[in-house]
Scaffold this motif. Structure first.
Motif, PDB file in Angstrom:
ATOM      1  N   ARG A 159       0.666  -1.266  -0.048  1.00 27.68           N
ATOM      2  CA  ARG A 159      -0.054  -0.032   0.012  1.00 27.68           C
ATOM      3  C   ARG A 159       0.916   1.472  -0.033  1.00 27.68           C
ATOM      4  NH1 ARG A 159      -5.516  -0.166   3.128  1.00 27.68           N
ATOM      5  NH2 ARG A 159      -5.545   1.727   1.881  1.00 27.68           N
ATOM      6  N   LEU A 160       1.803   1.121   0.667  1.00 28.09           N
ATOM      7  CA  LEU A 160       2.715   2.397   0.768  1.00 28.09           C
ATOM      8  C   LEU A 160       3.452   2.785  -0.688  1.00 28.09           C
ATOM      9  CD1 LEU A 160       3.776   4.415   2.859  1.00 28.09           C
ATOM     10  CD2 LEU A 160       5.530   2.909   3.693  1.00 28.09           C
ATOM     11  N   ALA A 161       3.953   1.416  -1.267  1.00 24.27           N
ATOM     12  CA  ALA A 161       4.388   1.670  -2.854  1.00 24.27           C
ATOM     13  C   ALA A 161       3.365   2.455  -3.516  1.00 24.27           C
ATOM     14  CB  ALA A 161       4.783   0.271  -3.137  1.00 24.27           C
ATOM     15  N   GLN A 162       1.995   2.064  -3.483  1.00 23.46           N
ATOM     16  CA  GLN A 162       1.191   2.960  -4.287  1.00 23.46           C
ATOM     17  C   GLN A 162       1.034   4.282  -3.944  1.00 23.46           C
ATOM     18  OE1 GLN A 162      -2.114  -0.062  -3.651  1.00 23.46           O
ATOM     19  NE2 GLN A 162      -1.430  -1.626  -5.078  1.00 23.46           N
ATOM     20  N   ALA A 163       0.894   4.354  -2.646  1.00 21.92           N
ATOM     21  CA  ALA A 163       0.739   5.743  -2.114  1.00 21.92           C
ATOM     22  C   ALA A 163       1.931   6.653  -2.435  1.00 21.92           C
ATOM     23  CB  ALA A 163       0.475   5.659  -0.682  1.00 21.92           C
ATOM     24  N   ARG A 164       2.944   6.037  -2.437  1.00 20.67           N
ATOM     25  CA  ARG A 164       4.333   6.693  -2.735  1.00 20.67           C
ATOM     26  C   ARG A 164       4.128   7.131  -4.310  1.00 20.67           C
ATOM     27  NH1 ARG A 164       7.753   3.784  -0.044  1.00 20.67           N
ATOM     28  NH2 ARG A 164       8.078   2.347  -2.091  1.00 20.67           N
ATOM     29  N   ALA A 165       4.000   6.408  -5.089  1.00 22.06           N
ATOM     30  CA  ALA A 165       3.761   6.711  -6.563  1.00 22.06           C
ATOM     31  C   ALA A 165       2.817   7.830  -6.756  1.00 22.06           C
ATOM     32  CB  ALA A 165       3.822   5.502  -7.266  1.00 22.06           C
ATOM     33  N   ARG A 166       1.394   7.869  -6.266  1.00 27.44           N
ATOM     34  CA  ARG A 166       0.741   8.882  -6.272  1.00 27.44           C
ATOM     35  C   ARG A 166       1.087  10.085  -5.489  1.00 27.44           C
ATOM     36  NH1 ARG A 166      -3.989  10.610  -7.678  1.00 27.44           N
ATOM     37  NH2 ARG A 166      -5.476  11.809  -6.216  1.00 27.44           N
ATOM     38  N   SER A 167       1.743  10.116  -4.352  1.00 27.12           N
ATOM     39  CA  SER A 167       2.121  11.310  -3.719  1.00 27.12           C
ATOM     40  C   SER A 167       3.152  12.130  -4.497  1.00 27.12           C
ATOM     41  CB  SER A 167       2.688  10.896  -2.259  1.00 27.12           C
ATOM     42  OG  SER A 167       1.331  10.416  -1.533  1.00 27.12           O
ATOM     43  N   VAL A 168       4.092  11.322  -5.110  1.00 22.61           N
ATOM     44  CA  VAL A 168       5.255  11.947  -5.902  1.00 22.61           C
ATOM     45  C   VAL A 168       4.623  12.516  -7.151  1.00 22.61           C
ATOM     46  CG1 VAL A 168       7.049  11.347  -7.276  1.00 22.61           C
ATOM     47  CG2 VAL A 168       6.961  10.283  -5.010  1.00 22.61           C
ATOM     48  N   GLN A 169       3.929  11.755  -7.870  1.00 20.96           N
ATOM     49  CA  GLN A 169       3.079  12.592  -8.974  1.00 20.96           C
ATOM     50  C   GLN A 169       2.336  13.821  -8.583  1.00 20.96           C
ATOM     51  OE1 GLN A 169      -0.280  10.375 -10.681  1.00 20.96           O
ATOM     52  NE2 GLN A 169       0.322  10.895 -12.596  1.00 20.96           N
ATOM     53  N   LEU A 170       1.663  13.902  -7.484  1.00 19.68           N
ATOM     54  CA  LEU A 170       0.912  14.905  -7.085  1.00 19.68           C
ATOM     55  C   LEU A 170       1.836  16.183  -6.761  1.00 19.68           C
ATOM     56  CD1 LEU A 170      -1.794  13.307  -5.050  1.00 19.68           C
ATOM     57  CD2 LEU A 170      -2.051  14.884  -7.086  1.00 19.68           C
ATOM     58  N   ALA A 171       3.016  15.907  -5.983  1.00 18.89           N
ATOM     59  CA  ALA A 171       4.176  16.862  -5.555  1.00 18.89           C
ATOM     60  C   ALA A 171       4.572  17.605  -6.932  1.00 18.89           C
ATOM     61  CB  ALA A 171       5.005  16.107  -4.701  1.00 18.89           C
ATOM     62  N   LEU A 172       5.017  16.486  -7.907  1.00 19.26           N
ATOM     63  CA  LEU A 172       5.609  17.313  -8.799  1.00 19.26           C
ATOM     64  C   LEU A 172       4.637  17.952  -9.571  1.00 19.26           C
ATOM     65  CD1 LEU A 172       7.638  13.915 -10.230  1.00 19.26           C
ATOM     66  CD2 LEU A 172       8.554  15.934  -8.920  1.00 19.26           C
ATOM     67  N   GLY A 173       3.500  17.652  -9.741  1.00 19.63           N
ATOM     68  CA  GLY A 173       2.394  18.518 -10.523  1.00 19.63           C
ATOM     69  C   GLY A 173       1.949  19.780  -9.616  1.00 19.63           C
ATOM     70  N   ALA A 174       2.599  19.891  -8.554  1.00 21.00           N
ATOM     71  CA  ALA A 174       2.492  21.151  -7.550  1.00 21.00           C
ATOM     72  C   ALA A 174       3.609  21.961  -7.867  1.00 21.00           C
ATOM     73  CB  ALA A 174       1.927  20.732  -6.174  1.00 21.00           C
ATOM     74  N   ASP A 175       4.635  21.685  -8.656  1.00 27.32           N
ATOM     75  CA  ASP A 175       5.814  22.275  -8.692  1.00 27.32           C
ATOM     76  C   ASP A 175       6.646  22.167  -7.580  1.00 27.32           C
ATOM     77  OD1 ASP A 175       5.101  23.348 -11.323  1.00 27.32           O
ATOM     78  OD2 ASP A 175       3.838  25.048 -10.376  1.00 27.32           O
ATOM     79  N   CYS A 176       6.920  21.282  -7.048  1.00 25.89           N
ATOM     80  CA  CYS A 176       7.539  20.761  -5.851  1.00 25.89           C
ATOM     81  C   CYS A 176       8.641  19.818  -6.529  1.00 25.89           C
ATOM     82  CB  CYS A 176       7.031  20.434  -4.572  1.00 25.89           C
ATOM     83  SG  CYS A 176       5.946  21.418  -3.879  1.00 25.89           S
ATOM     84  N   ARG A 177       9.757  19.719  -5.797  1.00 26.84           N
ATOM     85  CA  ARG A 177      10.825  18.799  -6.369  1.00 26.84           C
ATOM     86  C   ARG A 177      11.231  17.646  -5.001  1.00 26.84           C
ATOM     87  NH1 ARG A 177      16.225  19.502  -5.401  1.00 26.84           N
ATOM     88  NH2 ARG A 177      16.607  21.501  -4.500  1.00 26.84           N
ATOM     89  N   PHE A 178      11.698  16.618  -5.401  1.00 24.93           N
ATOM     90  CA  PHE A 178      12.253  16.085  -4.050  1.00 24.93           C
ATOM     91  C   PHE A 178      13.834  16.189  -3.766  1.00 24.93           C
ATOM     92  CE2 PHE A 178       8.127  14.265  -4.908  1.00 24.93           C
ATOM     93  CZ  PHE A 178       7.808  13.619  -3.622  1.00 24.93           C
ATOM     94  N   ALA A 179      14.050  16.590  -2.715  1.00 33.06           N
ATOM     95  CA  ALA A 179      15.486  16.813  -2.139  1.00 33.06           C
ATOM     96  C   ALA A 179      16.311  15.198  -2.036  1.00 33.06           C
ATOM     97  CB  ALA A 179      15.535  17.713  -1.015  1.00 33.06           C
ATOM     98  N   ALA A 180      15.413  14.136  -1.798  1.00 26.67           N
ATOM     99  CA  ALA A 180      15.829  12.992  -1.688  1.00 26.67           C
ATOM    100  C   ALA A 180      15.236  12.030  -2.388  1.00 26.67           C
ATOM    101  CB  ALA A 180      16.020  12.725  -0.334  1.00 26.67           C
ATOM    102  N   GLU A 181      15.548  10.865  -2.997  1.00 24.14           N
ATOM    103  CA  GLU A 181      14.825   9.809  -3.915  1.00 24.14           C
ATOM    104  C   GLU A 181      13.925   9.348  -2.919  1.00 24.14           C
ATOM    105  OE1 GLU A 181      13.968   7.689  -7.523  1.00 24.14           O
ATOM    106  OE2 GLU A 181      15.450   9.329  -7.100  1.00 24.14           O
ATOM    107  N   PRO A 182      12.494   9.656  -3.392  1.00 24.86           N
ATOM    108  CA  PRO A 182      11.504   9.003  -2.576  1.00 24.86           C
ATOM    109  C   PRO A 182      11.581   7.521  -2.262  1.00 24.86           C
ATOM    110  CG  PRO A 182      10.632  10.408  -4.311  1.00 24.86           C
ATOM    111  CD  PRO A 182      12.071  10.203  -4.469  1.00 24.86           C
ATOM    112  N   ALA A 183      11.531   7.145  -0.747  1.00 25.46           N
ATOM    113  CA  ALA A 183      11.499   5.604  -0.518  1.00 25.46           C
ATOM    114  C   ALA A 183      10.780   5.740   0.843  1.00 25.46           C
ATOM    115  CB  ALA A 183      12.963   5.357  -0.357  1.00 25.46           C
ATOM    116  N   GLY A 184      10.393   4.551   1.307  1.00 23.95           N
ATOM    117  CA  GLY A 184       9.875   4.261   2.754  1.00 23.95           C
ATOM    118  C   GLY A 184       8.761   5.080   2.905  1.00 23.95           C
ATOM    119  N   MET A 185       8.510   5.746   4.110  1.00 24.33           N
ATOM    120  CA  MET A 185       7.147   6.359   4.539  1.00 24.33           C
ATOM    121  C   MET A 185       7.264   7.763   4.317  1.00 24.33           C
ATOM    122  SD  MET A 185       5.822   5.800   8.451  1.00 24.33           S
ATOM    123  CE  MET A 185       4.386   6.780   8.912  1.00 24.33           C
TER     124      MET A 185
END
Length: 480
Positions: free
Chosen positions: A394-420
């Motif tokens: 479930r966390l893997a699915q949620a992570r994929a969706r959250s990353v998509q939404l964050a990037l769509g909001a013009d944010c970026r990840f300072a670390a490769e998304p992993a874990g919780m």
């Protein structure tokens, strides 16, 4: 938005909004309130209303004014400022509060950060999912239907009376410690049940380690960014906290080596796997060098594996490489199972066990044996393992969706998304952003909460399990 009513003026409503956040530590000590003009724009009221509201906060001793700098939240543990300190401040008269948050905060300690983080854990500003939360969604945890059944089964066995009317085993339930020893063996950590002590959560395990091994004034290495609760706890015990920058492979080894030479630390506190807040995991090369430094400079390592249940078993753990010689392994079940059961444990070198046990007994005597027996049953029957697998999926699915939404909001990840958790760069001061998001009913975790000193930062930590709400990201993008 504020709405005028016959019972409550706009001034009263605005003052109460800020007062509630200050008392709940959602506006921590030292935080600067928005300037009068900015607050008026944000809240859709007149500058006169804001001035009157700030004046109420001054009168209540919740804020103080600094000439030409603005209004700042007081430390509620300090005495109320005198009327002379607050009266006729130019910022009130002019209706403008300007200044630098960094200048006002100076070298504010991590206890402030920790208080804000902990208070936020218990604050639900609305019914929305809260991306700043530190636990998985309740619906996910409630899928562990086997927990109530395990408690009923243990209670029916007569353990309820036995566990209620005696203190139980000082080291913790023997059955649970045996089950934990087998669990650790799967992680290549060799620990006999006699080396394992149960605790009231992983937080208490870390507290036992520091109280048993350190004395006031001892230097302690910590990772930064990191868990500010740990920074604050060490500071409260009188330790000298030495932050070491944390990167993708582990701590900055050059900085760590230099701090070892200068300060001779007694302990290093580390999250090797799925580090909070970055999600980084330790590389084998970094782990080897850390153990070399521990041997060379004679310090112990407290390895916090709180997120081990959602991590790959093959991930590098210092305790596995070291064989519990200089490492003390700490973990718990709050993140994966039942936050309020407060069951954690530590596995330590044999020569430290008695000292650590004495410290546990001085703080809590024993731990609740009924819940420990129920947990042992869940582990032995494989229910906890299967539940962990479902959570990871479930966390893997949620992570994929959250990353998509964050990037769509013009944010970026300072670390490769992993874990919780995700470590997100918003591009704006997240202390200020956090207050605007509270107006919309969302709690976020600003990056300043994860550093030893509270300074403006553009980063925030999100919980992938609770960051799938498109409305949240729409609001965040609008406020940015």
């Amino acid at each position: 938005m504020l709405t005028r009513t016959p019972e409550r003026t706009l001034t009263d409503q605005l003052a109460e909004r800020f007062a509630e956040r200050i008392r709940a530590r959602l506006l921590p000590a030292g935080a600067r309130l928005p300037s009068v003009r900015e607050c008026a724009r944000q809240q859709g009221v007149s500058p006169h209303t804001v001035v009157a509201a700030y004046d109420k906060l001054l009168a209540q001793g919740l804020v103080h004014a600094q000439r030409q700098r603005g209004f700042f939240v007081r430390d509620l543990g300090q005495k109320t400022p005198s009327a002379v300190e607050n009266k006729a401040h130019p910022a009130i008269n002019s209706g403008i509060a300007a200044g630098s948050l960094q200048g006002a905060m100076g070298a504010a300690g991590s206890r402030i950060n920790a208080t804000a983080l902990i208070r936020g854990m218990f604050h639900q500003p609305s019914a929305h999912p809260q991306p700043g939360a530190g636990v998985l969604p309740m619906a996910w945890l409630q899928e562990a239907r086997f927990l109530p059944a395990a408690v009923r089964r243990v209670a029916a066995s007569g353990a309820l009376d036995q566990g209620s009317f005696s203190y139980g085993e000082p080291m913790g339930d023997a059955g649970l410690r045996a089950a934990l020893a087998r669990r650790l063996a799967q992680l290549q950590i060799a620990a006999a049940p006699e080396q394992i002590i149960t605790t009231m959560g992983a937080t208490q395990a870390l507290d036992i380690v520091s109280r048993a091994l350190l004395k006031a004034g001892d230097p302690v290495l910590v990772e930064e960014p990191g868990w500010s609760v740990e920074f604050a706890r060490l500071e409260a015990l009188g330790m000298r906290v030495l932050p070491v920058p944390r990167g993708p492979d582990g701590p900055d080894l050059a900085v760590m080596a230099r701090l070892c030479e200068l300060h001779a630390p007694r302990l290093f506190v580390s999250v090797s796997v799925l580090h909070n807040p970055t999600g980084y995991s330790l590389s084998p090369a970094s782990a080897h060098r850390i153990l070399q430094l521990a041997q060379q400079h004679d310090f112990f390592i407290a390895e916090d594996d709180t997120y081990g249940h959602i991590a790959p078993e093959h991930a590098t753990r210092l305790s596995a490489l070291d064989g519990l010689q200089r490492t003390i392994y700490v973990s718990g079940f709050a993140k994966i199972l039942a936050p309020n059961w407060r069951i954690g444990y530590l596995a330590a070198p044999a020569q430290l066990v008695e000292r650590l046990l004495d410290t546990k007994l001085l703080s809590t005597l024993t731990t609740p044996s009924l819940l420990e027996k129920a947990l042992a049953l869940c582990i032995e029957q494989g229910q906890l393992r299967r539940h962990g697998e479902r959570i990871r999926q479930r966390l893997a699915q949620a992570r994929a969706r959250s990353v998509q939404l964050a990037l769509g909001a013009d944010c970026r990840f300072a670390a490769e998304p992993a874990g919780m958790f995700g470590w997100v760069d918003t591009g704006v001061d997240t202390d200020v952003l956090a207050q605007r998001m509270l107006d919309a009913g969302y709690l976020i975790a600003p990056g300043s909460l994860f550093h030893a000193t509270r300074e403006p930062r553009t980063l925030m930590r999100i919980n992938f399990g609770t960051a799938q709400d498109a409305h949240f990201w729409k609001a965040l993008r609008a406020f940015r």
